[in-house]
Write an enzyme that holds these catalytic residues in place. Structure first.
Site, PDB file in Angstrom:
ATOM      1  N   GLY A  26      12.191  -8.711 -12.681  1.00 24.09           N
ATOM      2  CA  GLY A  26      11.899  -7.532 -11.876  1.00 24.09           C
ATOM      3  C   GLY A  26      10.547  -7.567 -11.181  1.00 24.09           C
ATOM      4  O   GLY A  26      10.259  -6.713 -10.343  1.00 24.09           O
ATOM      5  N   LYS A  30       7.482 -14.171  -7.155  1.00 18.83           N
ATOM      6  CA  LYS A  30       8.446 -15.150  -7.651  1.00 18.83           C
ATOM      7  C   LYS A  30       8.000 -16.574  -7.307  1.00 18.83           C
ATOM      8  O   LYS A  30       8.226 -17.056  -6.200  1.00 18.83           O
ATOM      9  CB  LYS A  30       9.825 -14.868  -7.056  1.00 18.83           C
ATOM     10  CG  LYS A  30      10.278 -13.419  -7.327  1.00 18.83           C
ATOM     11  CD  LYS A  30      11.758 -13.248  -7.266  1.00 18.83           C
ATOM     12  CE  LYS A  30      12.163 -11.808  -7.547  1.00 18.83           C
ATOM     13  NZ  LYS A  30      11.806 -11.352  -8.907  1.00 18.83           N
ATOM     14  N   HIS A 140      -6.764 -11.745  -4.600  1.00 17.10           N
ATOM     15  CA  HIS A 140      -7.276 -10.535  -5.273  1.00 17.10           C
ATOM     16  C   HIS A 140      -8.042 -10.812  -6.566  1.00 17.10           C
ATOM     17  O   HIS A 140      -8.724  -9.907  -7.064  1.00 17.10           O
ATOM     18  CB  HIS A 140      -6.140  -9.565  -5.614  1.00 17.10           C
ATOM     19  CG  HIS A 140      -5.372  -9.056  -4.441  1.00 17.10           C
ATOM     20  ND1 HIS A 140      -5.982  -8.416  -3.378  1.00 17.10           N
ATOM     21  CD2 HIS A 140      -4.036  -9.081  -4.151  1.00 17.10           C
ATOM     22  CE1 HIS A 140      -5.043  -8.078  -2.489  1.00 17.10           C
ATOM     23  NE2 HIS A 140      -3.872  -8.475  -2.932  1.00 17.10           N
ATOM     24  N   ASP A 175      -2.503 -12.358   5.125  1.00 16.19           N
ATOM     25  CA  ASP A 175      -1.654 -11.647   4.158  1.00 16.19           C
ATOM     26  C   ASP A 175      -1.693 -10.165   4.537  1.00 16.19           C
ATOM     27  O   ASP A 175      -2.705  -9.669   5.038  1.00 16.19           O
ATOM     28  CB  ASP A 175      -2.253 -11.858   2.764  1.00 16.19           C
ATOM     29  CG  ASP A 175      -1.378 -11.367   1.617  1.00 16.19           C
ATOM     30  OD1 ASP A 175      -0.859 -12.220   0.883  1.00 16.19           O
ATOM     31  OD2 ASP A 175      -1.265 -10.131   1.442  1.00 16.19           O
ATOM     32  N   HIS A 177      -2.020  -7.743   2.660  1.00 16.16           N
ATOM     33  CA  HIS A 177      -3.008  -7.037   1.829  1.00 16.16           C
ATOM     34  C   HIS A 177      -4.430  -7.511   2.140  1.00 16.16           C
ATOM     35  O   HIS A 177      -4.621  -8.650   2.596  1.00 16.16           O
ATOM     36  CB  HIS A 177      -2.707  -7.266   0.348  1.00 16.16           C
ATOM     37  CG  HIS A 177      -1.366  -6.728  -0.101  1.00 16.16           C
ATOM     38  ND1 HIS A 177      -0.219  -7.500  -0.080  1.00 16.16           N
ATOM     39  CD2 HIS A 177      -1.011  -5.505  -0.567  1.00 16.16           C
ATOM     40  CE1 HIS A 177       0.804  -6.765  -0.535  1.00 16.16           C
ATOM     41  NE2 HIS A 177       0.348  -5.554  -0.837  1.00 16.16           N
ATOM     42  N   ASP A 263       3.782 -11.951   3.357  1.00 11.45           N
ATOM     43  CA  ASP A 263       4.232 -10.560   3.287  1.00 11.45           C
ATOM     44  C   ASP A 263       3.915  -9.787   4.563  1.00 11.45           C
ATOM     45  O   ASP A 263       4.277  -8.616   4.687  1.00 11.45           O
ATOM     46  CB  ASP A 263       3.674  -9.842   2.044  1.00 11.45           C
ATOM     47  CG  ASP A 263       2.182 -10.038   1.865  1.00 11.45           C
ATOM     48  OD1 ASP A 263       1.538 -10.612   2.757  1.00 11.45           O
ATOM     49  OD2 ASP A 263       1.665  -9.610   0.812  1.00 11.45           O
TER      50      ASP A 263
HETATM   51  C1  TV7 Z   1      -1.317 -11.671  -2.816  1.00 17.73           C
HETATM   52  N1  TV7 Z   1       2.664  -3.403  -4.956  1.00 17.73           N
HETATM   53  C2  TV7 Z   1      -0.639  -9.449  -3.790  1.00 17.73           C
HETATM   54  C3  TV7 Z   1      -0.201  -8.017  -3.587  1.00 17.73           C
HETATM   55  C4  TV7 Z   1      -0.365  -7.203  -4.845  1.00 17.73           C
HETATM   56  C5  TV7 Z   1       0.162  -5.791  -4.715  1.00 17.73           C
HETATM   57  C6  TV7 Z   1       1.830  -3.552  -5.960  1.00 17.73           C
HETATM   58  C7  TV7 Z   1       3.824  -3.672  -6.817  1.00 17.73           C
HETATM   59  C8  TV7 Z   1       4.906  -3.853  -7.790  1.00 17.73           C
HETATM   60  C9  TV7 Z   1       4.594  -4.408  -9.031  1.00 17.73           C
HETATM   61  C10 TV7 Z   1       5.608  -4.597  -9.978  1.00 17.73           C
HETATM   62  C11 TV7 Z   1       6.935  -4.205  -9.642  1.00 17.73           C
HETATM   63  C12 TV7 Z   1       6.223  -3.487  -7.525  1.00 17.73           C
HETATM   64  C13 TV7 Z   1       7.875  -2.703  -6.010  1.00 17.73           C
HETATM   65  C14 TV7 Z   1       3.906  -3.476  -5.442  1.00 17.73           C
HETATM   66  C15 TV7 Z   1      -1.143   0.696  -7.989  1.00 17.73           C
HETATM   67  C16 TV7 Z   1       0.010   0.188  -8.723  1.00 17.73           C
HETATM   68  C17 TV7 Z   1       1.410   0.483  -8.242  1.00 17.73           C
HETATM   69  C18 TV7 Z   1       3.217  -1.452 -10.937  1.00 17.73           C
HETATM   70  C19 TV7 Z   1       4.680  -1.115 -10.839  1.00 17.73           C
HETATM   71  N2  TV7 Z   1       7.205  -3.657  -8.423  1.00 17.73           N
HETATM   72  C20 TV7 Z   1      -0.844 -10.248  -2.515  1.00 17.73           C
HETATM   73  C21 TV7 Z   1      -0.183  -4.980  -5.918  1.00 17.73           C
HETATM   74  C22 TV7 Z   1       0.354  -3.555  -5.833  1.00 17.73           C
HETATM   75  C23 TV7 Z   1       5.360  -5.175 -11.222  1.00 17.73           C
HETATM   76  N3  TV7 Z   1      -0.197  -2.774  -6.887  1.00 17.73           N
HETATM   77  O1  TV7 Z   1      -1.817  -9.683  -1.681  1.00 17.73           O
HETATM   78  C24 TV7 Z   1       6.376  -5.360 -12.130  1.00 17.73           C
HETATM   79  O2  TV7 Z   1       6.522  -2.943  -6.310  1.00 17.73           O
HETATM   80  O3  TV7 Z   1      -0.020  -0.853  -5.770  1.00 17.73           O
HETATM   81  C25 TV7 Z   1      -0.317  -1.450  -6.795  1.00 17.73           C
HETATM   82  C26 TV7 Z   1      -0.838  -0.729  -8.052  1.00 17.73           C
HETATM   83  C27 TV7 Z   1      -0.023   0.257 -10.228  1.00 17.73           C
HETATM   84  C28 TV7 Z   1       0.962  -0.723 -10.826  1.00 17.73           C
HETATM   85  N4  TV7 Z   1       2.325  -0.445 -10.352  1.00 17.73           N
HETATM   86  C29 TV7 Z   1       2.413  -0.487  -8.870  1.00 17.73           C
HETATM   87  O4  TV7 Z   1       0.351 -10.294  -1.764  1.00 17.73           O
HETATM   88  C30 TV7 Z   1      -0.475 -12.473  -3.708  1.00 17.73           C
HETATM   89  N5  TV7 Z   1       2.526  -3.717  -7.116  1.00 17.73           N
HETATM   90  C31 TV7 Z   1       7.945  -4.408 -10.577  1.00 17.73           C
HETATM   91  C32 TV7 Z   1       7.686  -4.970 -11.819  1.00 17.73           C
HETATM   92 ZN    ZN Z   2      -0.072  -9.516   0.007  1.00 20.89          ZN
HETATM   93 CA    CA Z   3      -5.153  -9.936   4.761  1.00 22.30          CA
END
Ligand code: TV7
Ligand code: ZN
Ligand code: CA
Length: 377
Positions: A26, A30, A140, A175, A177, A263
């Site tokens: 999930g 990947k 990050h 990217d 982000h 992305d």
């Molecule tokens: C470089 N977005 C990395 C980009 C990192 C993004 C985030 C998720 C996500 C995590 C999961 C998941 C997800 C559908 C999407 C504030 C939160 C919200 C976790 C659910 N599904 C790059 C990081 C970003 C993990 N994090 O730049 C396990 O989306 O927005 C957030 C933080 C707290 C944690 N939750 C999300 O592209 C490589 N995470 C499903 C399972």
């Molecule tokens: Zn990203």
């Molecule tokens: Ca960027």
């Protein structure tokens, strides 16, 4: 090798390749997309047009050139079984679901970082014009903590390696982000200029405004280009080319590191831009054409079939054979993933481009160019 095997076939042997690790069911990140990319590059017969290196894994010592010893030692110790115990004994290195303690985590990091460090060494030796590590680009990761699916900052480690040989390094991040970890690491120096194009506004990690420009000696040497949803090839080119053109002219870097996070492509599971494969790859073409020594790194990218398509195409761009590439995909181990069209193509869609409203992008471009013109040159 069987098609889809687990990260470890038994508890002693390590996975053969970086694409065999998994963040857990999930999780959007990947690593298999690296394996798919490699398969596709191989199916296009590109491997015999380049040197395929098998770099050493990064050691804990080499990671500690940026990260704290205690954080790296934590990564060495952590397993899914020990994670909870280690995390709640005064350590706050991994937080939440974004950065799970998955099986083989340290090895995964050492392969990713080892590739980027080796890329930097090969470029610095002068024997290569372009080096690629699609398993890198994990922008990050912080000095003492994991963030946003990133644990070890391979980019910072590669740039530190380049700084041993070169006076000035330009880092460019496309990217979706913000490249916060790399920006922060070099925020107070003028020897590294960081430029990030990213979605800004109610989006992870929440940093990267045009007011953040660097500090002290580094003032002006962090450049942020905050964007809104739905940016198209045309609009992206209209800001990327003038900003990067001026940046290269003024900063005159000795070497360029380009993070090619996928992305920012249209249809990405976590992204919100509307770039086609061509629009994304135009950034690689533009930088490559100027002839600087260049390191291409991966990064984000969550619609895995499109990540494989993009990085395969960008590998062709690096080899200078993008014009000749067959748009019908060759047979490969993952062929069925690329249906129904089986083409080397990532199309756009009809979403609104919020960047063209109310002169938003013109204002961002003007401010970015102003920041550049204030740098000594
Ligand atoms: C470089 N977005 C990395 C980009 C990192 C993004 C985030 C998720 C996500 C995590 C999961 C998941 C997800 C559908 C999407 C504030 C939160 C919200 C976790 C659910 N599904 C790059 C990081 C970003 C993990 N994090 O730049 C396990 O989306 O927005 C957030 C933080 C707290 C944690 N939750 C999300 O592209 C490589 N995470 C499903 C399972
Ligand atoms: Zn990203
Ligand atoms: Ca960027």
């Amino acid at each position: 090798m069987p098609l889809h095997r687990n990260a470890r076939t038994d508890h002693r042997s390590l996975p053969a390749d970086v694409g065999a690790y998994t963040y857990g069911l999930g999780h959007p990140m990947k690593p298999q997309r690296m394996r798919m990319t490699h398969e596709l590059v191989s199916a296009y017969n590109m491997l015999d047009q380049m040197h395929v290196l098998r770099p050493k894994r990064a050691t804990a010592e080499s990671m500690a050139r940026f990260h704290t010893d205690e954080y790296i030692h934590f990564l060495e110790m952590v397993t899914p079984e020990t994670a909870e115990q280690l995390t709640y004994h005064g350590n706050r290195f991994l937080t939440g679901e974004d950065n799970p303690a998955f099986d083989g985590l340290f090895e995964f990091c050492s392969i990713s970082a080892g590739g980027s460090i080796a890329a930097a060494q090969r470029i610095a030796s002068g024997s290569y014009e372009i080096a690629i590590n699609w398993a890198g680009g994990l922008h990050h990761a912080k000095k003492r903590e994991a963030s946003g699916f990133c644990y070890v900052n391979d980019i910072v480690l590669a740039i530190l390696e380049l700084l041993r040989s070169y006076p000035r390094v330009l880092y460019v991040d496309i990217d979706c982000h913000h490249g916060d970890g790399v920006e922060e690491a070099f925020y107070t120096t003028d020897r590294v200029m960081t430029v990030s194009f990213h979605k800004y506004g109610e989006y992870f990690p929440g940093t990267g405004t045009q007011q953040d420009k660097g500090r002290g000696k580094g003032h002006g040497y962090a450049l942020n280009v905050p964007l809104r949803d739905g940016i198209t090839d045309e609009t992206y080119k209209g800001i990327f080319e003038p900003v990067m053109g001026k940046c290269l002219e003024i900063y005159r870097p000795s070497v360029v590191v380009l993070q090619c996070g996928a992305d920012s492509l249209s249809g990405d599971k976590l992204g919100c831009f509307n770039l086609t494969m061509q629009g994304h790859a135009n950034c690689v073409k533009f930088i490559k054409a100027l002839g600087y020594p260049l390191i291409l790194l991966g990064g984000g990218g969550y619609t895995v079939k499109n990540v494989a398509r993009l990085w395969t195409y960008e590998t062709a761009v690096a080899l200078g054979i993008a014009n000749e590439i067959d748009e019908n995909l060759p047979w490969n181990e993952y062929f069925e993933w690329f249906g129904p069209r089986y083409r080397l193509e990532v199309a756009g869609n009809n979403m609104d481009d919020l960047n063209v409203r109310d002169g938003y992008l013109d204002a961002v471009r003007t401010l970015a160019l102003e920041q550049l013109s204030r740098l000594p040159h």
